[in-house]
Design a protein around this motif. Sequence first.
Motif, PDB file in Angstrom:
ATOM      1  N   VAL A  69      49.908  44.552  41.454  1.00 21.88           N
ATOM      2  CA  VAL A  69      50.195  43.128  41.338  1.00 21.88           C
ATOM      3  C   VAL A  69      49.072  42.282  41.920  1.00 21.88           C
ATOM      4  O   VAL A  69      48.596  41.328  41.293  1.00 21.88           O
ATOM      5  N   GLN A  70      48.628  42.612  43.134  1.00 17.84           N
ATOM      6  CA  GLN A  70      47.615  41.783  43.779  1.00 17.84           C
ATOM      7  C   GLN A  70      46.296  41.820  43.025  1.00 17.84           C
ATOM      8  O   GLN A  70      45.605  40.807  42.891  1.00 17.84           O
ATOM      9  N   THR A  73      46.653  39.687  40.037  1.00 17.09           N
ATOM     10  CA  THR A  73      46.646  38.282  40.457  1.00 17.09           C
ATOM     11  C   THR A  73      45.224  37.796  40.722  1.00 17.09           C
ATOM     12  O   THR A  73      44.825  36.719  40.265  1.00 17.09           O
ATOM     13  N   SER A  77      43.473  35.382  37.839  1.00 17.94           N
ATOM     14  CA  SER A  77      43.315  34.006  38.268  1.00 17.94           C
ATOM     15  C   SER A  77      41.875  33.665  38.646  1.00 17.94           C
ATOM     16  O   SER A  77      41.594  32.547  39.082  1.00 17.94           O
ATOM     17  N   LYS A 100      58.248  40.753  43.274  1.00 19.39           N
ATOM     18  CA  LYS A 100      56.879  40.397  42.888  1.00 19.39           C
ATOM     19  C   LYS A 100      56.787  39.944  41.428  1.00 19.39           C
ATOM     20  O   LYS A 100      55.684  39.739  40.918  1.00 19.39           O
ATOM     21  N   ASN A 102      57.522  37.095  40.016  1.00 20.75           N
ATOM     22  CA  ASN A 102      56.955  35.759  39.812  1.00 20.75           C
ATOM     23  C   ASN A 102      55.422  35.760  39.860  1.00 20.75           C
ATOM     24  O   ASN A 102      54.778  34.969  39.164  1.00 20.75           O
ATOM     25  N   LYS A 103      54.853  36.636  40.686  1.00 19.82           N
ATOM     26  CA  LYS A 103      53.394  36.725  40.742  1.00 19.82           C
ATOM     27  C   LYS A 103      52.826  37.201  39.417  1.00 19.82           C
ATOM     28  O   LYS A 103      51.799  36.715  38.949  1.00 19.82           O
ATOM     29  N   ILE A 107      50.586  34.867  35.908  1.00 18.53           N
ATOM     30  CA  ILE A 107      49.191  35.146  35.580  1.00 18.53           C
ATOM     31  C   ILE A 107      48.824  34.490  34.250  1.00 18.53           C
ATOM     32  O   ILE A 107      49.525  34.660  33.247  1.00 18.53           O
ATOM     33  N   SER A 128      62.363  34.586  35.374  1.00 14.52           N
ATOM     34  CA  SER A 128      61.084  34.047  35.811  1.00 14.52           C
ATOM     35  C   SER A 128      60.311  33.434  34.647  1.00 14.52           C
ATOM     36  O   SER A 128      59.736  32.345  34.770  1.00 14.52           O
TER      37      SER A 128
END
Length: 261
Positions: A69-70, A73, A77, A100, A102-103, A107, A128
Motif C-alpha cells: 500500500v505505501q 501510495t 502520488s 488501508k 481508503n489509501k 490513488i 470507499s
Amino acid sequence: MRRFAAMADSEVGRALRSVLDRVQTAAAKRPQDLPKVQPRLVAVTKTKPKELIMSAYKAGQRHFGENYVQELTDKGSDPEIVGQLNDIRWHFIGHLQRNKVNKVTGIPNLYMVETVDSEKLATAINVSWEKLGRTERLRVMIQVNTSREEQKHGISPEKVCDLYKHVVENCPRLHAVGIMTIGVYDYDLRNGPNPDFQIEVGSTNIRVGSTIFGAREYPGSKPPPKTAPNNPNATPDDQQQPSTDKVESTRQELDAVNVNS
C-alpha cells in the motif's frame, strides 16, 4: 543520470518486447474454441524506482502493479508520475487490509484491485469508492487460493461463487472482471505442466516483475555474488546471476498468471 536513464530505457524496452513475444507465443497455443482475447501484461514494479517505471511507460507499457500500500501510495502520488504518465493504470496486487482501503482507492489512476478475498473487503472497497464519487466502477478480481497453501491469501475455490455473487449483487460501485490465482512457486515440472501457469487455457491478465526490471532489491539485502562457475572467462557484466523471477519464468512460462472471465 541521463546516461542511466538511456540505459534503463534500452534495457527495459528490450525486456518488455521479449516478454510480450513470449505472451503472444503462449496465447497462440490456445484451443481454437477459446475467445481470442489479447492477454494484458501488468509490469510489477515492487521495490523499483520511478525511473524504471517511466522507462517502461516510454516503451509503451501502461499497466503497472504494486504489492504494498505505501509503495503504491508513494509512486501513484509522485508529482512526476502523475504529471507525465497521465494514462498509467495502477493495479493493486498485494494483500489488502480493510483499514488501508481508503489509501488504495485514493490513488490517481487506480485501475484494478486484484486481490479481493472476502465479502467484508469487497464491501469496504465499494463504500470507499462510492465516497470518492468516481463515475466509473472500480475493476476487481477475486483472489483464489487454488494451491491451498496456508501462507497464501485468497478464498478457497468452494467459496468463489458466493463471493463473486456478493460483489455483483451488493457492491454496485465495483465491477467484478474475473478471478486471480497464483500458482505453486516451487512446482516440480517432472510432474507435468504446472496447471496454474498455463496461459494457453485462457488467461487474460499476466503479471511479470523482475524479468522486466531486474532482480528486486530489499533494504538491508546484499547484492547477488558476481560468480559464473559455468563461464570462467566471463566479464564482470556477464557474471551477474539471474534473478529468481528469471529462473522461474524460464521454468514456468511466466512469473504469475491471472485468469479473467
